[in-house]
Design an enzyme around this catalytic site. Structure first.
Site, mmCIF file in Angstrom:
data_model
loop_
_atom_site.group_PDB
_atom_site.id
_atom_site.type_symbol
_atom_site.label_atom_id
_atom_site.label_comp_id
_atom_site.label_asym_id
_atom_site.label_seq_id
_atom_site.Cartn_x
_atom_site.Cartn_y
_atom_site.Cartn_z
ATOM 1 N N LYS A 176 -19.683 -54.035 4.629
ATOM 2 C CA LYS A 176 -20.229 -54.539 5.893
ATOM 3 C C LYS A 176 -19.394 -55.729 6.353
ATOM 4 O O LYS A 176 -19.168 -56.662 5.578
ATOM 5 C CB LYS A 176 -21.678 -54.982 5.700
ATOM 6 C CG LYS A 176 -22.267 -55.758 6.881
ATOM 7 C CD LYS A 176 -23.562 -56.458 6.489
ATOM 8 C CE LYS A 176 -23.353 -57.558 5.467
ATOM 9 N NZ LYS A 176 -22.587 -58.727 6.002
ATOM 10 N N ASP A 195 -29.557 -58.294 3.936
ATOM 11 C CA ASP A 195 -28.525 -57.444 4.533
ATOM 12 C C ASP A 195 -28.744 -55.954 4.286
ATOM 13 O O ASP A 195 -27.987 -55.131 4.794
ATOM 14 C CB ASP A 195 -27.140 -57.833 3.982
ATOM 15 C CG ASP A 195 -26.574 -59.065 4.661
ATOM 16 O OD1 ASP A 195 -27.091 -59.456 5.719
ATOM 17 O OD2 ASP A 195 -25.607 -59.632 4.128
#
Length: 291
Positions: free
Chosen positions: A11, A139
């Site tokens: 990410k 996250d």
């Protein structure tokens, strides 16, 4: 049932605005445009009754105790929400740097939830999957469906997939692990304090790479300065990117130490990655497409 396999991509926070620190729970409130790369870990699941995890790969050593791994935590959170959930043995091949600001552990956890969903016939939009993701880590929700989108709050609010054009990029991790908590502490926000308010750039759905870069260049990563104070080598990696031909933007991802450079095209990124790798063989350097 056959073994199930999925990828857990890195990410990348293309932007990361810190709006303040919430009075209620003390979490930092963020706005961040997130994209995902071709580089990542691989997770497989051999369905069964017992829950277990095996870890291998080049970065398996720093991944930490197996029982505390986010893959196991995610599976347990989903199992609490789904009594009778079939579990099994996970095998995680770790390739991403650890404590690197690219959500490696979070992406692994999200991959575990996707595999358990497939194994148990859950719809990918089943709310129990998102609830388990939120319970596992800040996250994890944005990694559940790894496509470029906005994330807000402490990570619990996820925008729709934007469908942007792929962005040619280079990722660099200079080999220094940077834990998230000390970076936020170095930012120095008190509970209830606001920080650098201002609108985040609007990213149009389906935007091409030119429009995305033009939109995010005026934006920022508010954790970059405190992270640089803790790990000055981040600045060296940013400089290595910014001087390369074709680099349009160099910025840190997440809380560091990984940085990324956006390039005019894929060929320029590949050539620059080769030069940087030659100069810094100890760094983790990956040309990639961000989506």
């Amino acid at each position: 049932m056959p073994i199930l396999v999925t990828r857990a991509p890195a990410k990348i926070n293309l932007t990361l605005h810190v709006l303040g620190r919430r009075a209620g729970d003390g979490y930092h409130e963020l706005e961040s445009l997130v994209a995902f790369t071709g580089a990542g870990d691989t997770l497989s699941l051999h369905p069964g009754e017992a829950l277990a995890l095996e870890v291998s790969g080049p970065t398996a050593g720093p991944a930490g105790p197996l029982d505390d791994n986010l893959v196991i935590r995610a599976a347990r959170h989903l199992s609490r929400r789904r009594p009778g959930l079939r579990l099994g043995t996970f095998h995680l091949v770790k390739r991403l740097p650890v404590a690197a600001g690219i959500g490696g552990g979070s992406s692994d956890a999200a991959a575990a939830l996707r595999l358990l969903g497939r194994s148990n016939g859950l719809d990918p939009t089943d709310p129990d999957l998102m609830d388990a993701a939120r319970a596992t880590g800040a996250d994890v929700p944005v990694c559940l469906d790894p496509r470029a989108r906005m994330m807000r709050g402490a990570g619990e609010t996820i925008g729709a997939a934007l469908g942007i054009s792929p962005l040619p990029a280079i990722l660099i991790n200079p080999g220094i692990p940077v834990e998230t908590a000390p970076v936020f502490r170095a930012l120095g926000l008190m509970v209830g304090e606001r920080y650098r308010p201002g609108p985040h750039p609007e990213i149009a759905e389906g935007a091409d790479s030119e429009a995305v870069v033009a939109s995010i260049c005026p934006a920022r990563n508010d954790l970059e300065a405190p992270a640089l104070g803790l790990a000055p080598v981040i600045g060296e990696a940013l400089q290595a990117l910014s001087v390369e031909a074709g680099c349009r933007l160099a910025r840190m991802s997440g809380s560091g130490a990984t940085v990324f450079g956006l390039f005019v095209d894929r060929s320029a990124a590949v050539r620059a990655a080769r030069r940087i790798r030659d100069r810094h063989p100890q760094w983790w350097v990956k040309p990639s497409l961000l989506r």
